[in-house]
Design an enzyme around this catalytic site. Structure first.
Site, short mmCIF file in Angstrom:
data_model
loop_
_atom_site.label_atom_id
_atom_site.label_comp_id
_atom_site.label_asym_id
_atom_site.label_seq_id
_atom_site.Cartn_x
_atom_site.Cartn_y
_atom_site.Cartn_z
N SER A 223 -4.05 2.22 -7.42
CA SER A 223 -4.58 1.05 -6.73
C SER A 223 -4.95 -0.16 -7.32
O SER A 223 -4.90 -0.30 -8.73
CB SER A 223 -5.80 1.66 -5.95
OG SER A 223 -5.67 2.76 -5.39
N SER A 261 -0.86 4.36 -4.06
CA SER A 261 -1.59 3.33 -4.59
C SER A 261 -2.28 2.55 -3.25
O SER A 261 -1.80 2.32 -2.56
CB SER A 261 -0.79 2.52 -5.12
OG SER A 261 -1.45 1.32 -5.88
N ASP A 263 -3.72 -0.42 -2.24
CA ASP A 263 -3.53 -2.05 -2.71
C ASP A 263 -4.13 -3.03 -1.46
O ASP A 263 -3.51 -3.14 -0.53
CB ASP A 263 -2.15 -2.29 -3.09
CG ASP A 263 -1.57 -1.32 -4.10
OD1 ASP A 263 -2.19 -1.21 -5.15
OD2 ASP A 263 -0.50 -0.73 -3.90
#
Length: 344
Positions: A223, A261, A263
């Site tokens: 992340s 992830s 983001d």
């Protein structure tokens, strides 16, 4: 320097007047490697004087608390807290305590705490949930307008980026007067994968550390939290557009927003004329805003500052040994600098 626009005085998010940043770093024994980073948009009572804000999810595999109300109403009413994944509830509880305790908030009965995270479980005993409320409150109360520390501090203590030690990074850009004269500052918590590029140079490929180059880097989930501040008077719609451009800065570093992830970009404006009061005494709310046609310089500034903030997080981080004796090396800056400046 990355890009063509000049930096602010300290090349950090605190170049945007009024913005404060605080860290609490939690290091214990051989397996606790975590912490908290707090970002305050201004020094006043943010619940009573909210700031316009927006969220952009580049990849939504994350636990960004408070994001739906922020998106729905277009404003931010608490400090932004960054920490590890399993400490989000603790951080929310601390933020609620902080807001309820502020003078003038005695009758407040609802608080939209905004807390972002990355998973530092490779180096940190994340299941132990070692971040406590007092750690979060210490980061908030200790926040200052000085240039924040970077690297393995605060919420970036236990993070990993591109297979190297990640962390907290920050950068800023200052637009010239003829382009508005606005400041744009970015702070990042880096914990993601891809093929590292530094100012266009394929560093990851050169160092042999890139996706699928070995078993460790096959697992690129992690992340990245990106916080964008500006003193340009923007509403939530154009702040969302600004946040989308900041994500382009992540892409320029070689990040791929992998499946696992989370983001996210949170953007906000500190301009006093666009503050949103908790209680209104008029039927209409008017404000002067930057028009769409003048947004492009701000877009460019957000891209450059985000790219540099991510690289700064790597350049500032140090080698760390954590949980189960795992070791993550710092980026070998001494090998990279000659590549960036071959004629020096």
């Amino acid at each position: 320097m990355i890009g063509v626009l000049p930096t602010g005085a300290s090349n950090s998010i605190t170049d945007v007047s009024g913005v404060k940043v605080g860290h609490t770093t939690v290091l214990k024994g051989d397996s606790v490697r975590t912490g908290v980073t707090a970002i305050l948009p201004h020094s006043g009572n943010i619940f009573q004087q909210k700031v316009p804000a927006a969220v952009f999810a580049g990849n939504g595999f994350g636990k960004l608390a408070g994001s739906t109300q922020l998106t729905e109403l277009g404003n931010l009413e608490t400090p932004i807290i960054l920490t590890n994944t399993l400490s989000v509830p603790t951080a929310m509880d601390a933020v609620i305590d902080y807001i309820l305790a502020l003078p003038g908030n005695e009758n407040v009965q609802s608080v939209n705490a905004v807390v972002g995270e990355t998973n530092d479980g490779y180096l940190n005993d994340i299941r132990g949930r070692h971040v406590k409320k007092e750690d979060v409150l210490a980061a908030i109360h200790g926040a200052s307008e000085q240039r924040p520390l970077e690297g393995s501090v605060g919420a970036g203590t236990g993070t990993v980026c591109f297979g190297f030690k990640g962390g907290i990074g920050t950068a800023s850009r200052q637009l010239p007067v003829h382009l508005g004269g606005y400041s744009i500052g970015v702070l990042v918590q880096t914990n993601f994968g891809g093929v590292l590029q530094v100012n266009g140079l394929q560093v990851g490929k050169h160092l042999g550390k890139f996706e699928y180059s070995n078993q460790l880097l096959n697992n690129v989930d992690g992340s990245c939290m990106i916080i964008v501040a500006t003193d340009a008077p923007l509403d939530s719609r154009n702040l969302e557009r600004l946040a989308k451009r900041a994500f382009m800065g992540l892409a320029k570093t070689g990040g791929i927003a992998s499946n696992g992830s989370g983001d996210y970009v949170i953007s906000f404006s500190t301009a006093s004329q666009v503050r949103i009061p908790f209680r209104v005494d008029t039927a209409l709310h008017s404000m002067a805003l930057v028009p769409n046609d003048l947004m492009s310089p701000l877009f460019m500034a957000a891209i450059e500052a985000t790219e540099e903030a991510i690289i700064n997080s790597l350049f500032a981080a140090e080698t760390m040994v954590g949980k189960a004796g795992r070791k993550i090396e710092a980026l070998p800056v001494d090998r990279i600098l000659p590549l960036l400046h071959p004629d020096d």
